[in-house]
Write an enzyme that holds these catalytic residues in place. Sequence first.
Site, PDB file in Angstrom:
ATOM      1  N   TYR A   1      24.945  21.084 -10.272  1.00 40.55           N
ATOM      2  CA  TYR A   1      24.329  21.339 -11.574  1.00 40.55           C
ATOM      3  C   TYR A   1      23.006  20.602 -11.682  1.00 40.55           C
ATOM      4  O   TYR A   1      22.671  19.760 -10.837  1.00 40.55           O
ATOM      5  CB  TYR A   1      25.270  20.888 -12.717  1.00 40.55           C
ATOM      6  CG  TYR A   1      25.325  19.392 -12.912  1.00 40.55           C
ATOM      7  CD1 TYR A   1      26.016  18.583 -12.013  1.00 40.55           C
ATOM      8  CD2 TYR A   1      24.670  18.776 -13.980  1.00 40.55           C
ATOM      9  CE1 TYR A   1      26.056  17.205 -12.178  1.00 40.55           C
ATOM     10  CE2 TYR A   1      24.703  17.400 -14.153  1.00 40.55           C
ATOM     11  CZ  TYR A   1      25.398  16.620 -13.249  1.00 40.55           C
ATOM     12  OH  TYR A   1      25.415  15.252 -13.404  1.00 40.55           O
TER      13      TYR A   1
ATOM     14  N   HIS B   1      41.886  24.675  -0.434  1.00 36.95           N
ATOM     15  CA  HIS B   1      40.832  23.668  -0.381  1.00 36.95           C
ATOM     16  C   HIS B   1      39.639  24.101   0.462  1.00 36.95           C
ATOM     17  O   HIS B   1      38.499  23.856   0.091  1.00 36.95           O
ATOM     18  CB  HIS B   1      41.390  22.334   0.124  1.00 36.95           C
ATOM     19  CG  HIS B   1      42.175  21.602  -0.919  1.00 36.95           C
ATOM     20  ND1 HIS B   1      43.415  22.031  -1.342  1.00 36.95           N
ATOM     21  CD2 HIS B   1      41.882  20.503  -1.645  1.00 36.95           C
ATOM     22  CE1 HIS B   1      43.854  21.219  -2.282  1.00 36.95           C
ATOM     23  NE2 HIS B   1      42.945  20.273  -2.486  1.00 36.95           N
TER      24      HIS B   1
ATOM     25  N   GLU C   1      23.432   2.098  -8.961  1.00 33.42           N
ATOM     26  CA  GLU C   1      22.713   2.753 -10.072  1.00 33.42           C
ATOM     27  C   GLU C   1      23.582   2.626 -11.313  1.00 33.42           C
ATOM     28  O   GLU C   1      24.425   1.726 -11.394  1.00 33.42           O
ATOM     29  CB  GLU C   1      22.388   4.208  -9.704  1.00 33.42           C
ATOM     30  CG  GLU C   1      23.593   5.042  -9.337  1.00 33.42           C
ATOM     31  CD  GLU C   1      23.292   6.499  -9.005  1.00 33.42           C
ATOM     32  OE1 GLU C   1      22.234   7.010  -9.383  1.00 33.42           O
ATOM     33  OE2 GLU C   1      24.164   7.138  -8.380  1.00 33.42           O
TER      34      GLU C   1
HETATM   35  N1  PMP Z   1      21.933   8.863 -11.251  1.00 38.44           N
HETATM   36  C1  PMP Z   1      22.971   9.606 -11.692  1.00 38.44           C
HETATM   37  C2  PMP Z   1      24.334   9.256 -11.246  1.00 38.44           C
HETATM   38  C3  PMP Z   1      22.741  10.678 -12.577  1.00 38.44           C
HETATM   39  O1  PMP Z   1      23.783  11.418 -13.020  1.00 38.44           O
HETATM   40  C4  PMP Z   1      21.428  10.967 -12.997  1.00 38.44           C
HETATM   41  C5  PMP Z   1      21.135  12.145 -13.888  1.00 38.44           C
HETATM   42  N2  PMP Z   1      21.529  12.009 -15.199  1.00 38.44           N
HETATM   43  C6  PMP Z   1      20.387  10.130 -12.541  1.00 38.44           C
HETATM   44  C7  PMP Z   1      20.679   9.117 -11.641  1.00 38.44           C
HETATM   45  C8  PMP Z   1      18.967  10.345 -12.990  1.00 38.44           C
HETATM   46  O2  PMP Z   1      18.414  11.491 -12.416  1.00 38.44           O
HETATM   47  P1  PMP Z   1      17.235  12.275 -13.137  1.00 38.44           P
HETATM   48  O3  PMP Z   1      16.142  11.291 -13.362  1.00 38.44           O
HETATM   49  O4  PMP Z   1      16.876  13.329 -12.159  1.00 38.44           O
HETATM   50  O5  PMP Z   1      17.798  12.803 -14.409  1.00 38.44           O
END
Ligand code: PMP
Length: 283
Positions: A30, A102, A178
């Site tokens: 997505y 699967h 992250e």
């Molecule tokens: N890390 C994760 C796990 C995410 O789901 C997202 C998107 N919401 C991001 C980073 C940031 O990505 P973007 O700047 O492309 O929205």
Amino acid sequence: MLYVDGKWVEEGLAAVDPEDRGYNFGDGVYEVIRIYKGKLYMWDAHIERMYRSAREIKMELPWSAAELREVAEQLMDKNPDEAKDDAIIYMQISRGATPRVHDIPAQSKPVLMAFVRKKERPVAEQKKGLTAHLIEDVRWLRCDIKSLSLLGAVLVKEYAKDAGAHDAILHRNGVITECSASNLFVVKDGALHTHQADNLILHGITRQIVIDLAKANGIPVHENAFTIDFLMQADEVFLTSTTQEVMPFVSVNGQAIADGKVGSVTQKLQALFEQHIDAEVLV
Ligand code: PMP
């Protein structure tokens, strides 16, 4: 109106095949794309990433980038109230309905679904900053794929909420990766530090914009993983994402970052990001 598998469907009337693999397995990919002032922002980068995610899960997409763009444009035209100002488009591609096995049946046919929703920019939070809680990164080892399987992200966000914080800062054995749905940066001695774009993080579009803006404005950037200790000693901490843009964290696990206020480098990057939006949507 929603776009579901080639048709325009009224809100509330969409149906999911019980054997859709997106529904059964989270088998699909997505994107969430920003609309600012009624215009698509960073569309090409999102669509490139969606093709990459699809390739990585061995899913061949039957649509050209132009066809996907046409769906987005029509979605905006058919939903003027939702799409006229600041909004997001959610676009997902499931591998489609197959007998529930699967392995990937040869006859699987991807299903495209998209909707648009009003989404204001979180300006007040960007000024004030959020709180974070450190949570073990329990997700899988292919976080670079924007996969529909988001249970790990759901749980880490919930654990952070249980701890009384706005969001989770994730770590694997003490190394920061992250956040639940965004990338993480720290500022130390005037330089940015963020996890390298490998399999342990999503390669955020906003992350890359911020890296480019920083470099272009004389702020050094280090794409190298760092530890919890380094995070806790940082001068500033912020996350980046499509919906949250450049969002500061002012405390982690109840401990203030530096003086507990939004820092000057973060503010500078917020201003640069704002200019980037304006420049992109004006063309
Ligand atoms: N890390 C994760 C796990 C995410 O789901 C997202 C998107 N919401 C991001 C980073 C940031 O990505 P973007 O700047 O492309 O929205």
